[in-house]
Design an enzyme around this catalytic site. Structure first.
Site, PDB file in Angstrom:
ATOM      1  N   HIS A 132       0.863  -1.202   0.000  1.00 22.50           N
ATOM      2  CA  HIS A 132       0.000   0.000   0.000  1.00 22.50           C
ATOM      3  C   HIS A 132       0.889   1.239   0.000  1.00 22.50           C
ATOM      4  O   HIS A 132       1.489   1.577   1.017  1.00 22.50           O
ATOM      5  CB  HIS A 132      -0.898   0.017   1.244  1.00 22.50           C
ATOM      6  CG  HIS A 132      -1.849   1.169   1.290  1.00 22.50           C
ATOM      7  ND1 HIS A 132      -3.200   1.006   1.548  1.00 22.50           N
ATOM      8  CD2 HIS A 132      -1.679   2.501   1.119  1.00 22.50           C
ATOM      9  CE1 HIS A 132      -3.798   2.175   1.530  1.00 22.50           C
ATOM     10  NE2 HIS A 132      -2.895   3.110   1.270  1.00 22.50           N
ATOM     11  N   HIS A 160       1.302   5.446  -1.752  1.00 21.72           N
ATOM     12  CA  HIS A 160       0.883   6.558  -2.612  1.00 21.72           C
ATOM     13  C   HIS A 160       2.135   7.140  -3.258  1.00 21.72           C
ATOM     14  O   HIS A 160       2.979   7.701  -2.551  1.00 21.72           O
ATOM     15  CB  HIS A 160       0.167   7.637  -1.789  1.00 21.72           C
ATOM     16  CG  HIS A 160      -1.058   7.142  -1.110  1.00 21.72           C
ATOM     17  ND1 HIS A 160      -2.321   7.262  -1.661  1.00 21.72           N
ATOM     18  CD2 HIS A 160      -1.225   6.481   0.062  1.00 21.72           C
ATOM     19  CE1 HIS A 160      -3.211   6.710  -0.837  1.00 21.72           C
ATOM     20  NE2 HIS A 160      -2.564   6.222   0.215  1.00 21.72           N
ATOM     21  N   LYS A 200      -9.444  -0.490  -5.467  1.00 26.46           N
ATOM     22  CA  LYS A 200      -9.476   0.224  -4.189  1.00 26.46           C
ATOM     23  C   LYS A 200     -10.836   0.877  -3.976  1.00 26.46           C
ATOM     24  O   LYS A 200     -11.324   1.617  -4.830  1.00 26.46           O
ATOM     25  CB  LYS A 200      -8.377   1.294  -4.172  1.00 26.46           C
ATOM     26  CG  LYS A 200      -8.293   2.089  -2.871  1.00 26.46           C
ATOM     27  CD  LYS A 200      -7.790   1.259  -1.707  1.00 26.46           C
ATOM     28  CE  LYS A 200      -7.885   1.987  -0.378  1.00 26.46           C
ATOM     29  NZ  LYS A 200      -6.813   2.944  -0.140  1.00 26.46           N
ATOM     30  N   HIS A 244     -10.496   1.186   2.143  1.00 28.29           N
ATOM     31  CA  HIS A 244     -10.151   2.196   3.144  1.00 28.29           C
ATOM     32  C   HIS A 244     -11.226   2.061   4.221  1.00 28.29           C
ATOM     33  O   HIS A 244     -12.364   2.465   4.013  1.00 28.29           O
ATOM     34  CB  HIS A 244     -10.134   3.603   2.554  1.00 28.29           C
ATOM     35  CG  HIS A 244      -9.781   4.644   3.572  1.00 28.29           C
ATOM     36  ND1 HIS A 244      -8.550   5.264   3.599  1.00 28.29           N
ATOM     37  CD2 HIS A 244     -10.472   5.128   4.631  1.00 28.29           C
ATOM     38  CE1 HIS A 244      -8.512   6.096   4.628  1.00 28.29           C
ATOM     39  NE2 HIS A 244      -9.666   6.040   5.270  1.00 28.29           N
ATOM     40  N   HIS A 286      -4.395  -0.461   6.060  1.00 28.75           N
ATOM     41  CA  HIS A 286      -3.997   0.269   7.270  1.00 28.75           C
ATOM     42  C   HIS A 286      -4.960   0.047   8.444  1.00 28.75           C
ATOM     43  O   HIS A 286      -5.605   0.970   8.925  1.00 28.75           O
ATOM     44  CB  HIS A 286      -3.802   1.763   7.010  1.00 28.75           C
ATOM     45  CG  HIS A 286      -4.797   2.394   6.079  1.00 28.75           C
ATOM     46  ND1 HIS A 286      -6.147   2.333   6.279  1.00 28.75           N
ATOM     47  CD2 HIS A 286      -4.631   3.092   4.940  1.00 28.75           C
ATOM     48  CE1 HIS A 286      -6.757   2.975   5.302  1.00 28.75           C
ATOM     49  NE2 HIS A 286      -5.873   3.441   4.479  1.00 28.75           N
ATOM     50  N   ASP A 332       1.495   2.701   3.537  1.00 28.33           N
ATOM     51  CA  ASP A 332       0.628   3.876   3.348  1.00 28.33           C
ATOM     52  C   ASP A 332       1.451   5.157   3.295  1.00 28.33           C
ATOM     53  O   ASP A 332       0.983   6.216   3.714  1.00 28.33           O
ATOM     54  CB  ASP A 332      -0.454   3.970   4.433  1.00 28.33           C
ATOM     55  CG  ASP A 332      -1.587   4.909   4.012  1.00 28.33           C
ATOM     56  OD1 ASP A 332      -1.704   5.232   2.818  1.00 28.33           O
ATOM     57  OD2 ASP A 332      -2.355   5.340   4.898  1.00 28.33           O
TER      58      ASP A 332
HETATM   59  O1  DOR Z   1      -3.529   9.722   5.523  1.00 32.60           O
HETATM   60  C1  DOR Z   1      -3.889   9.355   4.433  1.00 32.60           C
HETATM   61  N1  DOR Z   1      -3.371   9.905   3.319  1.00 32.60           N
HETATM   62  N2  DOR Z   1      -4.820   8.411   4.336  1.00 32.60           N
HETATM   63  C2  DOR Z   1      -5.344   8.065   3.152  1.00 32.60           C
HETATM   64  O2  DOR Z   1      -6.175   7.210   3.115  1.00 32.60           O
HETATM   65  C3  DOR Z   1      -4.968   8.780   1.928  1.00 32.60           C
HETATM   66  C4  DOR Z   1      -3.634   9.340   2.048  1.00 32.60           C
HETATM   67  C5  DOR Z   1      -3.306  10.316   0.962  1.00 32.60           C
HETATM   68  O3  DOR Z   1      -3.551  10.018  -0.207  1.00 32.60           O
HETATM   69  O4  DOR Z   1      -2.765  11.369   1.279  1.00 32.60           O
HETATM   70 ZN    ZN Z   2      -3.388   5.057   1.683  1.00 32.29          ZN
END
Ligand code: DOR
Ligand code: ZN
Length: 343
Positions: free
Chosen positions: A13, A15, A98, A135, A173, A246
């Site tokens: 996971h 980003h 997702k 999520h 998470h 995450d």
């Molecule tokens: O804290 C987070 N940031 N939780 C998420 O689910 C998305 C992520 C983000 O894309 O910044």
């Molecule tokens: Zn995330």
């Protein structure tokens, strides 16, 4: 133990963002993980196989020099086209889907508003053995922010497990003991990723001597009892729990703001942070299961053949990762040291 050699870990996971931020952050993930499940919550989100192919190419261009495979995900909306999705899965473009409940977190406005609308898509995924990643927060104003995971589990996840009986789901998470219990109660059908910040910190970290925006993520850090339950789960070796950082980069000025963004950029320090937890729990022998075996097993993917060694050797984490013309991103432990390094 001051050294540990394991199959190369994957991040289930992450980003990676897009544009200049992608170029600045992707190398941190690609340097120590063989594969990563790349979140689709761009603006606009990745919702079709064609968009995923284009995004994957941008990720690959950002990680040249590393042997790294990005595993792409499709952002589920009320209008997701099951045919495009399943064709993309069969063609190796999509690895998973997702689900963000609408307005749960960053760029989630396009999320699912009603399960009736996506029932057909979920059934097609189950038939084709494709994973759904959720999520796990119910973003209703009347629900306390610390209770939103439990509300999601009770109101959405448990009914969903019944609604599409053969669908395998990853609770992304997981942050509560309730979540851990539910994963254990649905062995084989439900897995969960666990982040380094939820293993290392409880919600006090958000208010330690003042407001600490770099500890703010969603789901938000919880009480100590939950952190302890997560540590037991992660270090248990049980197949339902696996590594998902995450890592969620936001520019420093957007976090240190009157309305700061949710997300912890942990990629530069994530493996060291996890290793610290496993060392503290006397469970380094379970680290390979969590980091390199349980994830592929749940996804039905092969494990990595490459081995990597981690040493107990201090590593400096830079205070800010520069992003061309935009500013910088402050990593977890930035400006300080972590005590494990990749050899
Ligand atoms: O804290 C987070 N940031 N939780 C998420 O689910 C998305 C992520 C983000 O894309 O910044
Ligand atoms: Zn995330």
């Amino acid at each position: 133990m001051t050294e540990i050699t394991i199959r190369k870990p994957d991040d289930w996971h992450v980003h990676l963002r897009d544009g200049e931020v992608l170029k600045s952050v992707a190398g941190f993930t690609a340097a120590c993980f063989a594969r990563a499940i790349v979140m689709p919550n761009l603006a606009p989100p990745v919702t079709t196989a064609r968009e995923a192919v284009a995004y994957r190419a941008r990720v690959e261009a950002a990680v040249t020099g590393h042997t790294f495979t990005p595993l792409m995900t499709c952002y589920l909306t009320d209008n997701t086209d099951a045919k495009d999705l399943i064709a993309g899965f069969k063609d190796g473009i999509f690895t998973a889907v997702k689900l963000y409940p609408a307005h749960a977190t960053t760029n989630s406005a396009a999320g699912v508003t009603s399960f009736d609308k996506v029932q057909g898509v979920l059934e097609a995924m189950a038939e084709n053995d494709m994973r759904l990643l959720v999520h796990g927060e119910l973003p209703k104003a009347e629900i306390d922010v610390f209770d939103r995971e439990k509300a999601f589990i009770d109101e959405i996840l448990l009914p969903l497990l019944d609604r599409v009986p053969s669908l395998k789901i990853v609770m992304e998470h997981v942050t509560t003991s309730h979540g851990v219990d539910v994963v254990r109660a649905h062995k084989g059908r439900l897995g969960a990723t666990i982040t380094p910040q939820h293993l290392l910190f409880n919600r006090n970290a958000l208010f330690n001597g003042g407001l600490r925006p770099h500890f703010y993520c969603l789901p938000v850090l919880k009480r100590e009892e939950h952190r302890l339950a997560l540590r037991k789960a992660a270090t248990s070796g049980e197949p339902g729990f696996f590594l998902g950082t995450d890592s969620a980069p936001h520019l420093r000025h957007l976090k240190e703001a009157a309305c700061g963004c949710a997300g912890v950029f942990n990629a530069p320090a994530a493996l060291a942070a996890y290793l610290r937890v496993f060392e503290e729990e006397n469970a380094l022998d379970k680290f390979e299961a969590f980091a390199s075996l349980n994830g592929p097993e749940f996804y039905g993917l092969p494990v990595n053949e490459e081995r990597v060694t981690f040493r107990k050797k201090p590593q400096f984490i830079c205070d800010g990762v520069p992003v061309d013309k935009m500013g910088e991103i402050h990593p977890m432990f930035g400006g300080g040291e972590v005590d494990w390094s990749m050899a």
